[in-house]
Write a protein that holds these residues in place. Structure first.
Motif, PDB file in Angstrom:
ATOM      1  N   GLU A 214       4.561   3.584  -2.911  1.00 40.86           N
ATOM      2  CA  GLU A 214       3.370   3.098  -3.599  1.00 40.86           C
ATOM      3  C   GLU A 214       2.276   2.822  -2.575  1.00 40.86           C
ATOM      4  N   ILE A 215       1.037   2.776  -3.059  1.00 40.92           N
ATOM      5  CA  ILE A 215      -0.108   2.519  -2.192  1.00 40.92           C
ATOM      6  C   ILE A 215      -0.361   1.017  -2.125  1.00 40.92           C
ATOM      7  N   TYR A 216      -0.559   0.531  -0.914  1.00 41.85           N
ATOM      8  CA  TYR A 216      -0.831  -0.882  -0.669  1.00 41.85           C
ATOM      9  C   TYR A 216      -2.145  -1.025   0.082  1.00 41.85           C
ATOM     10  N   ILE A 217      -2.721  -2.223   0.000  1.00 44.43           N
ATOM     11  CA  ILE A 217      -3.835  -2.589   0.865  1.00 44.43           C
ATOM     12  C   ILE A 217      -3.508  -3.929   1.513  1.00 44.43           C
ATOM     13  N   ALA A 218      -4.169  -4.212   2.629  1.00 41.81           N
ATOM     14  CA  ALA A 218      -3.965  -5.470   3.356  1.00 41.81           C
ATOM     15  C   ALA A 218      -5.203  -5.765   4.172  1.00 41.81           C
ATOM     16  N   ASP A 219      -5.365  -7.027   4.569  1.00 43.14           N
ATOM     17  CA  ASP A 219      -6.393  -7.352   5.541  1.00 43.14           C
ATOM     18  C   ASP A 219      -6.092  -6.615   6.840  1.00 43.14           C
ATOM     19  N   TYR A 220      -7.075  -6.532   7.706  1.00 40.63           N
ATOM     20  CA  TYR A 220      -6.902  -5.768   8.944  1.00 40.63           C
ATOM     21  C   TYR A 220      -5.742  -6.284   9.779  1.00 40.63           C
ATOM     22  N   ASP A 221      -5.427  -7.578   9.660  1.00 43.91           N
ATOM     23  CA  ASP A 221      -4.368  -8.190  10.457  1.00 43.91           C
ATOM     24  C   ASP A 221      -3.025  -8.203   9.743  1.00 43.91           C
ATOM     25  N   GLY A 222      -2.940  -7.565   8.573  1.00 41.65           N
ATOM     26  CA  GLY A 222      -1.686  -7.485   7.839  1.00 41.65           C
ATOM     27  C   GLY A 222      -1.498  -8.552   6.788  1.00 41.65           C
ATOM     28  N   ALA A 223      -2.386  -9.524   6.709  1.00 39.56           N
ATOM     29  CA  ALA A 223      -2.269 -10.569   5.690  1.00 39.56           C
ATOM     30  C   ALA A 223      -2.680 -10.022   4.320  1.00 39.56           C
ATOM     31  N   ASN A 224      -2.253 -10.725   3.275  1.00 38.08           N
ATOM     32  CA  ASN A 224      -2.628 -10.383   1.895  1.00 38.08           C
ATOM     33  C   ASN A 224      -2.244  -8.952   1.516  1.00 38.08           C
ATOM     34  N   GLN A 225      -1.047  -8.543   1.859  1.00 39.18           N
ATOM     35  CA  GLN A 225      -0.587  -7.214   1.470  1.00 39.18           C
ATOM     36  C   GLN A 225      -0.327  -7.194  -0.029  1.00 39.18           C
ATOM     37  N   ARG A 226      -0.906  -6.215  -0.725  1.00 39.51           N
ATOM     38  CA  ARG A 226      -0.764  -6.158  -2.175  1.00 39.51           C
ATOM     39  C   ARG A 226      -0.787  -4.713  -2.657  1.00 39.51           C
ATOM     40  N   ARG A 227      -0.074  -4.512  -3.737  1.00 39.33           N
ATOM     41  CA  ARG A 227       0.197  -3.172  -4.254  1.00 39.33           C
ATOM     42  C   ARG A 227      -0.949  -2.705  -5.159  1.00 39.33           C
ATOM     43  N   ILE A 228      -1.303  -1.429  -5.020  1.00 37.66           N
ATOM     44  CA  ILE A 228      -2.379  -0.840  -5.810  1.00 37.66           C
ATOM     45  C   ILE A 228      -1.839   0.077  -6.894  1.00 37.66           C
ATOM     46  N   THR A 229      -0.882   0.932  -6.586  1.00 39.56           N
ATOM     47  CA  THR A 229      -0.309   1.820  -7.594  1.00 39.56           C
ATOM     48  C   THR A 229       0.982   1.232  -8.146  1.00 39.56           C
ATOM     49  N   VAL A 230       1.263   1.533  -9.403  1.00 42.86           N
ATOM     50  CA  VAL A 230       2.458   0.988 -10.066  1.00 42.86           C
ATOM     51  C   VAL A 230       3.098   2.062 -10.941  1.00 42.86           C
ATOM     52  N   ASN A 231       3.177   3.294 -10.442  1.00 43.94           N
ATOM     53  CA  ASN A 231       3.616   4.397 -11.298  1.00 43.94           C
ATOM     54  C   ASN A 231       5.034   4.878 -11.020  1.00 43.94           C
ATOM     55  N   ARG A 232       5.728   4.267 -10.061  1.00 43.39           N
ATOM     56  CA  ARG A 232       7.092   4.660  -9.721  1.00 43.39           C
ATOM     57  C   ARG A 232       7.188   6.153  -9.442  1.00 43.39           C
ATOM     58  N   ALA A 233       6.303   6.603  -8.574  1.00 44.19           N
ATOM     59  CA  ALA A 233       6.278   8.000  -8.139  1.00 44.19           C
ATOM     60  C   ALA A 233       6.096   8.023  -6.628  1.00 44.19           C
ATOM     61  N   LEU A 234       5.954   9.211  -6.101  1.00 43.70           N
ATOM     62  CA  LEU A 234       5.682   9.363  -4.680  1.00 43.70           C
ATOM     63  C   LEU A 234       4.169   9.405  -4.491  1.00 43.70           C
ATOM     64  N   ASN A 235       3.602   8.341  -3.901  1.00 46.24           N
ATOM     65  CA  ASN A 235       2.168   8.222  -3.657  1.00 46.24           C
ATOM     66  C   ASN A 235       1.964   8.092  -2.152  1.00 46.24           C
ATOM     67  N   ILE A 236       1.186   8.974  -1.562  1.00 49.33           N
ATOM     68  CA  ILE A 236       1.093   9.033  -0.104  1.00 49.33           C
ATOM     69  C   ILE A 236      -0.344   9.297   0.335  1.00 49.33           C
ATOM     70  N   THR A 237      -0.567   9.235   1.632  1.00 45.26           N
ATOM     71  CA  THR A 237      -1.811   9.573   2.340  1.00 45.26           C
ATOM     72  C   THR A 237      -3.060   8.955   1.705  1.00 45.26           C
ATOM     73  N   PRO A 238      -3.108   7.628   1.546  1.00 43.92           N
ATOM     74  CA  PRO A 238      -4.318   7.003   0.990  1.00 43.92           C
ATOM     75  C   PRO A 238      -5.454   6.990   2.008  1.00 43.92           C
ATOM     76  N   THR A 239      -6.677   7.030   1.510  1.00 49.35           N
ATOM     77  CA  THR A 239      -7.846   6.972   2.387  1.00 49.35           C
ATOM     78  C   THR A 239      -8.986   6.249   1.679  1.00 49.35           C
ATOM     79  N   TRP A 240      -9.647   5.353   2.390  1.00 46.20           N
ATOM     80  CA  TRP A 240     -10.736   4.550   1.828  1.00 46.20           C
ATOM     81  C   TRP A 240     -11.995   5.379   1.638  1.00 46.20           C
ATOM     82  N   SER A 241     -12.699   5.127   0.562  1.00 48.43           N
ATOM     83  CA  SER A 241     -14.051   5.656   0.420  1.00 48.43           C
ATOM     84  C   SER A 241     -14.960   4.915   1.394  1.00 48.43           C
ATOM     85  N   PRO A 242     -16.065   5.532   1.827  1.00 47.54           N
ATOM     86  CA  PRO A 242     -16.944   4.877   2.790  1.00 47.54           C
ATOM     87  C   PRO A 242     -17.501   3.539   2.324  1.00 47.54           C
ATOM     88  N   ASP A 243     -17.654   3.340   1.001  1.00 50.92           N
ATOM     89  CA  ASP A 243     -18.178   2.063   0.512  1.00 50.92           C
ATOM     90  C   ASP A 243     -17.080   1.011   0.321  1.00 50.92           C
TER      91      ASP A 243
END
Length: 461
Positions: A214-243
Motif C-alpha cells: 500500500e502507499i504511505y506518506i510520512a513527515d520528512y523525518d518519518g513521523a506521522n506515517q499513514r496509509r493512503i491506499t486501502v485496496n488490498r492490491a499491489l501499489n508501488i512507485t508513488p510520486t508526489w505532484s509538484p504542488d
C-alpha cells in the motif's frame, strides 16, 4: 511482446495473476497536518555568527516552556523542543549542542526570562527557546532565537493551531530559522511517500498467497506515517505532484499494472490510464501538467507522456529493447530514463521531445535515475556493485560520477529532497528493506522507516 526481466529494479514486472479492484477510496490524511500560518511577526534581521569564523554557529534548543500544567501541554513542550533541535540539526548548518548537556542550566519561566550567562558558559552562540499554551483545542506557541553573546533577539514568531500535531509548529519554525539565518530552504515541512508491505494483508482474488503493498506518506523525518491506499492490491512507485496535493502511483488493482492519482486532501482518485494496457512508473513534469510513464501499449516497454488527465498521449521512444523509469529535468526540457538497448540497463538522457539521446552511465547495470532540483544539476541512480546496488551521482557540469553508498546492504531507489541537499533511498543494511535519508555528500545518514519492508520513496516539494 518482449518479456521484461525481473531483475529491473523499477518493478516493471508483468504479473499474470488477477488482483481485485478497489474496495474503498483513498484515505485522507488526519486533520492538523498543514503547516500553521504565523501570526504576529517581530524580527530583527540579524545573523548569528560564531566566534570562530571557520566553524558553524553553535545552537542550543531546550524543551519549550509549558505555560500550563496539564499533561498535553507538558508533552507538547518536550516534543517541540526535541523536534526543533532535530530539524535544525538535519541541514548541518549549525553545530547543535547536545540536549543532554542542558541539565545544569536553570529552566526559564518565559521566553523573556533567559539565563544568558549560563548558556554562554555552555558555548552557545544561538539559543532557540519557545513556550506553549493550551487554548481550548488549540495551541498558542511562541518561538524566539537569541544571540547569546549580545542577548539580542534575532527571530520571533507566534503560531496557533490544532493541538493534534505539535510537531508541525517546530517544523515551521525550523524552516523559517534556516531561511532567515542561512538563506536556505529547509525541508522540515516536506513529506515522503513510499510503498510498504507492513500491513501483512494478502492480495484478494488471487490463487497465489501474496502480500499487498500500500502507499504511505510520512513527515520528512518519518513521523506521522499513514496509509493512503486501502485496496488490498499491489501499489508501488508513488510520486508526489509538484504542488504536494496528489500522488501518482502504479497499481495492479485492475489485474494489470495501470496508473492512478490520489488527491490525498480531497479523498478522490483519478485513473488517467485505462483500457487494459499495461502502464507503470509515473513521473510528473516540473509544472505538474504532464506525466511521463512506461507502457507496453504498442508491444514493447516504451516511454510515453500524457496530460495529467490522461489526454494527449504521445510516444517518446521507439526501440525493440526496454525503456523505463523516466525522470524530468527541473526545466522540463529533458528526460532521463533506463534502457537496455546497449545490452545491460544503463541511464540515458533525451530531450522531452524524444530527440538528442545520449548515454550517461558507463558502470554496467544501472537503473532508477532521479534528477536533482536546481541549483544542482545532477542525476542520482543505482548501479550494481556486487551482490547488491549502490547509489551514484552524475554531475553534468563536471561530466563526472561519484558514489555515495558503499556496499552496506543493497541501496536503491534514490529521490532528491526539494532543496537538492539530501537523498531518500531504500537499503537492506538494517535487515529488511527500509527507507533512509542521506546528504548528497554521503554524510548524515538517518533511518526513516522500521516497520515491514518499504520501497521507492519520493520526496514532496
Amino acid at each position: 511482446m518482449r518479456r521484461i526481466p525481473p531483475t529491473l529494479i523499477c518493478f516493471v514486472v508483468l504479473l499474470a495473476t488477477a488482483v481485485a479492484g478497489f474496495q474503498n477510496p483513498p484515505a485522507a490524511p488526519p486533520q492538523g497536518q498543514q503547516p500553521p500560518a504565523p501570526q504576529q511577526q517581530s524580527e530583527i534581521g540579524l545573523t548569528i555568527n560564531p566566534l570562530d569564523p571557520g566553524s558553524p554557529p553553535k545552537y542550543a534548543v531546550p524543551d519549550f516552556i509549558a505555560l500550563s500544567k496539564d499533561a498535553e501541554t507538558q508533552a507538547a513542550a518536550k516534543t517541540l523542543g526535541q523536534v526543533l533541535w532535530d530539524d535544525l540539526d538535519f541541514e548541518r548548518e549549525f553545530y547543535m549542542i547536545p540536549r543532554d548537556t542542558y541539565g545544569s542550566i536553570p529552566v526559564a519561566r518565559s521566553v523573556d526570562d533567559v539565563p544568558f550567562d549560563r548558556w554562554l558558559e555552555l558555548g552557545a552562540d544561538g539559543l532557540a527557546i519557545g513556550s506553549v499554551q493550551k487554548d481550548g483545542n488549540a495551541l498558542k506557541i511562541q518561538v524566539r532565537l537569541f544571540n547569546v553573546r549580545s542577548r539580542q533577539g534575532v527571530f520571533a514568531r507566534e503560531y496557533s493551531g490544532a493541538a493534534a500535531n505539535p510537531r508541525v509548529f517546530a517544523h515551521t519554525a525550523a524552516d523559517e530559522i534556516h531561511k532567515q539565518q542561512r538563506a536556505l530552504n529547509g525541508v522540515a515541512r516536506t513529506r515522503l511517500t513510499f510503498a510498504s508491505d507492513r500491513d501483512r494483508e494478502k492480495v484478494t482474488g488471487t490463487v497465489e498467497n501474496r502480500d499487498v503493498k500500500e502507499i504511505y506518506i510520512a513527515d520528512y523525518d518519518g513521523a506521522n506515517q499513514r496509509r493512503i491506499t486501502v485496496n488490498r492490491a499491489l501499489n508501488i512507485t508513488p510520486t508526489w505532484s509538484p504542488d504536494g496535493k496528489a500522488i501518482a502511483y502504479t497499481s495492479y488493482a485492475r489485474g494489470f499494472p495501470t496508473l492512478f492519482i490520489s488527491m490525498i486532501f480531497e479523498g478522490k482518485r483519478l485513473e488517467p490510464t485505462s483500457g487494459g494496457t499495461q502502464n507503470w512508473l509515473p513521473a510528473w513534469s516540473p509544472d505538474g501538467s504532464k506525466i511521463a510513464f512506461t507502457s507496453s501499449r504498442d508491444g514493447n516497454a516504451e516511454l510515453y507522456v500524457m496530460n495529467r488527465d490522461g489526454s494527449g498521449v504521445r510516444r517518446l521512444t521507439s526501440n525493440p529493447m526496454i525503456d523505463t523509469t523516466p525522470t524530468w529535468s527541473p526545466t522540463g526540457a529533458q528526460i532521463a530514463f533506463t534502457s537496455d538497448r546497449s545490452g545491460s540497463p544503463a541511464i540515458y538522457v533525451m530531450g522531452a521531445d524524444g530527440l538528442n539521446l545520449r548515454r550517461i552511465s558507463t558502470d554496467g547495470y544501472c537503473d532508477r535515475a532521479t534528477w536533482s532540483p536546481a541549483p544542482f544539476n545532477e542525476l542520482a541512480f543505482v548501479c550494481r556493485t556486487g551482490p547488491g546496488y549502490d547509489i551514484k551521482i552524475y554531475d553534468f557540469a563536471e561530466s563526472a560520477t561519484r558514489q555515495i553508498t558503499f556496499g552496506e546492504g543493497s541501496n536503491e531507489s534514490p529521490a532528491y529532497a526539494p532543496n537538492g541537499r539530501h537523498i531518500a533511498f531504500t537499503s537492506t543494511r538494517a535487515g529488511k528493506v527500509q527507507i533512509f535519508t542521506v546528504g548528497r555528500d554521503g554524510k548524515g545518514l538517518r533511518q526513516i522507516t522500521k516497520i515491514g519492508n518499504n520501497f521507492t520513496p519520493d520526496w514532496s516539494h
